[in-house]
Design an enzyme around this catalytic site. Sequence first.
Site, PDB file in Angstrom:
ATOM      1  N   LYS A 104      -4.994 -33.760 -60.791  1.00 33.81           N
ATOM      2  CA  LYS A 104      -6.795 -32.997 -60.518  1.00 33.81           C
ATOM      3  C   LYS A 104      -7.035 -33.343 -62.528  1.00 33.81           C
ATOM      4  O   LYS A 104      -8.664 -33.340 -62.576  1.00 33.81           O
ATOM      5  CB  LYS A 104      -6.375 -31.392 -60.509  1.00 33.81           C
ATOM      6  N   TYR A 144      14.317 -27.142 -47.638  1.00 38.86           N
ATOM      7  CA  TYR A 144      14.608 -28.863 -47.616  1.00 38.86           C
ATOM      8  C   TYR A 144      13.182 -28.701 -46.741  1.00 38.86           C
ATOM      9  O   TYR A 144      12.090 -29.015 -47.170  1.00 38.86           O
ATOM     10  CB  TYR A 144      15.123 -29.653 -47.603  1.00 38.86           C
ATOM     11  N   ARG A 185      25.325 -38.682 -46.452  1.00 35.54           N
ATOM     12  CA  ARG A 185      24.158 -38.912 -45.467  1.00 35.54           C
ATOM     13  C   ARG A 185      25.212 -40.379 -44.724  1.00 35.54           C
ATOM     14  O   ARG A 185      26.455 -40.712 -45.572  1.00 35.54           O
ATOM     15  CB  ARG A 185      23.200 -40.091 -46.127  1.00 35.54           C
TER      16      ARG A 185
HETATM   17  N1  LIG Z   1      16.528 -41.449 -48.718  1.00 32.93           N
HETATM   18  C1  LIG Z   1      15.779 -40.437 -47.559  1.00 32.93           C
HETATM   19  O1  LIG Z   1      16.626 -41.885 -46.547  1.00 32.93           O
HETATM   20  C2  LIG Z   1      14.631 -40.403 -47.132  1.00 32.93           C
HETATM   21  C3  LIG Z   1      13.712 -39.841 -46.536  1.00 32.93           C
HETATM   22  C4  LIG Z   1      12.847 -38.862 -46.163  1.00 32.93           C
HETATM   23  C5  LIG Z   1      12.445 -38.314 -47.534  1.00 32.93           C
HETATM   24  N2  LIG Z   1      13.195 -39.138 -48.409  1.00 32.93           N
HETATM   25  C6  LIG Z   1      12.067 -38.809 -49.510  1.00 32.93           C
HETATM   26  O2  LIG Z   1      11.771 -39.884 -50.926  1.00 32.93           O
HETATM   27  C7  LIG Z   1      12.525 -38.860 -51.961  1.00 32.93           C
HETATM   28  C8  LIG Z   1      13.244 -39.517 -52.354  1.00 32.93           C
HETATM   29  O3  LIG Z   1      14.167 -39.643 -52.336  1.00 32.93           O
HETATM   30  P1  LIG Z   1      15.723 -40.675 -52.103  1.00 32.93           P
HETATM   31  O4  LIG Z   1      16.523 -40.739 -51.248  1.00 32.93           O
HETATM   32  O5  LIG Z   1      15.941 -41.487 -53.223  1.00 32.93           O
HETATM   33  O6  LIG Z   1      16.967 -39.273 -52.816  1.00 32.93           O
HETATM   34  P2  LIG Z   1      17.702 -39.262 -54.517  1.00 32.93           P
HETATM   35  O7  LIG Z   1      18.212 -38.203 -54.512  1.00 32.93           O
HETATM   36  O8  LIG Z   1      18.606 -40.416 -55.148  1.00 32.93           O
HETATM   37  O9  LIG Z   1      16.379 -38.434 -55.385  1.00 32.93           O
HETATM   38  C9  LIG Z   1      15.423 -38.061 -55.782  1.00 32.93           C
HETATM   39  C10 LIG Z   1      15.518 -37.620 -57.604  1.00 32.93           C
HETATM   40  O10 LIG Z   1      14.817 -36.991 -58.095  1.00 32.93           O
HETATM   41  C11 LIG Z   1      14.958 -36.293 -58.999  1.00 32.93           C
HETATM   42  N3  LIG Z   1      14.542 -34.557 -58.781  1.00 32.93           N
HETATM   43  C12 LIG Z   1      15.364 -33.845 -57.547  1.00 32.93           C
HETATM   44  N4  LIG Z   1      14.806 -32.795 -58.325  1.00 32.93           N
HETATM   45  C13 LIG Z   1      14.512 -32.412 -59.950  1.00 32.93           C
HETATM   46  C14 LIG Z   1      13.415 -32.452 -60.473  1.00 32.93           C
HETATM   47  N5  LIG Z   1      12.957 -30.346 -60.341  1.00 32.93           N
HETATM   48  N6  LIG Z   1      12.182 -32.166 -61.829  1.00 32.93           N
HETATM   49  C15 LIG Z   1      13.041 -33.868 -61.589  1.00 32.93           C
HETATM   50  N7  LIG Z   1      13.809 -34.763 -61.050  1.00 32.93           N
HETATM   51  C16 LIG Z   1      14.160 -34.005 -59.935  1.00 32.93           C
HETATM   52  C17 LIG Z   1      16.761 -36.290 -58.717  1.00 32.93           C
HETATM   53  O11 LIG Z   1      17.139 -36.854 -60.194  1.00 32.93           O
HETATM   54  C18 LIG Z   1      16.021 -37.833 -57.660  1.00 32.93           C
HETATM   55  O12 LIG Z   1      16.234 -39.051 -59.148  1.00 32.93           O
HETATM   56  C19 LIG Z   1      12.733 -37.745 -52.187  1.00 32.93           C
HETATM   57  O13 LIG Z   1      11.103 -36.467 -52.169  1.00 32.93           O
HETATM   58  C20 LIG Z   1      13.170 -37.324 -50.868  1.00 32.93           C
HETATM   59  O14 LIG Z   1      12.718 -36.120 -49.854  1.00 32.93           O
HETATM   60  C21 LIG Z   1      14.180 -39.456 -48.322  1.00 32.93           C
END
Ligand SMILES: NC(=O)c1ccc[n+]([C@@H]2O[C@H](COP(=O)([O-])OP(=O)(O)OC[C@H]3O[C@@H](n4cnc5c(N)ncnc54)[C@H](O)[C@@H]3O)[C@@H](O)[C@H]2O)c1
Length: 313
Positions: A104, A144, A185
């Site tokens: 924003k 979540y 997973r």
């Molecule tokens: N992988 C999947 O199949 C999938 C499916 C649906 C949604 N998503 C979404 O995609 C995004 C990435 O998922 P991913 O699989 O790469 O997961 P991941 O856990 O590998 O990546 C998440 C990242 O966010 C960082 N993180 C977490 N909390 C944080 C905070 N408070 N401040 C700063 N950084 C923070 C972690 O250190 C990590 O690097 C997420 O938002 C997840 O909900 C992923």
Amino acid sequence: MARIVITGGAGFIGSHLTDTLVASGHEVTVLDNLFTGRKSNLVQHWNNPKFEFVRHDVIESVLLEAEQVYHLACPASPVHYQHNPVKTIKTNVMGTINMLGLCKRVGARFLLASTSEVYGDPHEHPQRETYWGNVNPIGPRSCYDEGKRVAETLTESYRLQNHVDTRIVRIFNTYGPRMLFDDGRVVSNFIVQALKGNDITVYGDGNQTRSFCYVSDLVAGLIAMMQNESFHGPVNLGNPNEMTIAELAKLIISMTNSKSKLRHENLPKDDPVRRKPDITVAGRELNWKPTVELKQGLTKTIADFEQRLRAEG
Ligand SMILES: NC(=O)c1ccc[n+]([C@@H]2O[C@H](COP(=O)([O-])OP(=O)(O)OC[C@H]3O[C@@H](n4cnc5c(N)ncnc54)[C@H](O)[C@@H]3O)[C@@H](O)[C@H]2O)c1
């Protein structure tokens, strides 16, 4: 070339997104608290002056200049998001407010990485974006899935009330290199168990279905959504090729030439029985569809897991 912020950019999907955007010549700043992310996912960019890594927790506000913000920060696997449920909710609520507030202030476009989990244990199959979901507000997954639902609500509210240019993407199961070994997973579990020759744990009878999208397809969809000038979403991104968990286990056993056997265990509470995206909207609005076959994607993923397991001895 754009100045782009990626929260969660040290994680699985975020690091692949970073690779693609850096390769296209953009200036990329990754904000990550390294909860589930790793610096090793980004070392290839360390000496690139257009790349910056900031160790930052998104529940704290941040002042930055940007034209685009991809908001991915949030642990994605149940073992990690259930480790500290209150923190997961704070990340989804306070983290999303902070990043929307930044957009924003500086007039940046904002993309929320939401999830198919907003559909809960769906009564509609396959799930379309118009389906409102069937979610337990006090179940073990609610930090979540309810967290992501409110993140979507925040995103839409900032768009309507504050005119932030937002995008909402609902990501379905994604797999590929750099997934953590211990994230619980299904793809990573099965590959690690098969490579180690351990029993493959299948929850329930294995007839529950999932569909799996290779990470490069997903990244292409995220970028297409960010670059779209008028469509705010939500949009499903995932692979609609559905298969049973038992079929997946058998495929991974055969691809790794493993001697592992299937071992059945109880289904976790609130585990959805079927999950498959309807991607009609992504096709129509973004001209997007997944292109990587499961076997092709698994070959690359298994090779990455083998190499990392060897490096860890
Ligand atoms: N992988 C999947 O199949 C999938 C499916 C649906 C949604 N998503 C979404 O995609 C995004 C990435 O998922 P991913 O699989 O790469 O997961 P991941 O856990 O590998 O990546 C998440 C990242 O966010 C960082 N993180 C977490 N909390 C944080 C905070 N408070 N401040 C700063 N950084 C923070 C972690 O250190 C990590 O690097 C997420 O938002 C997840 O909900 C992923």
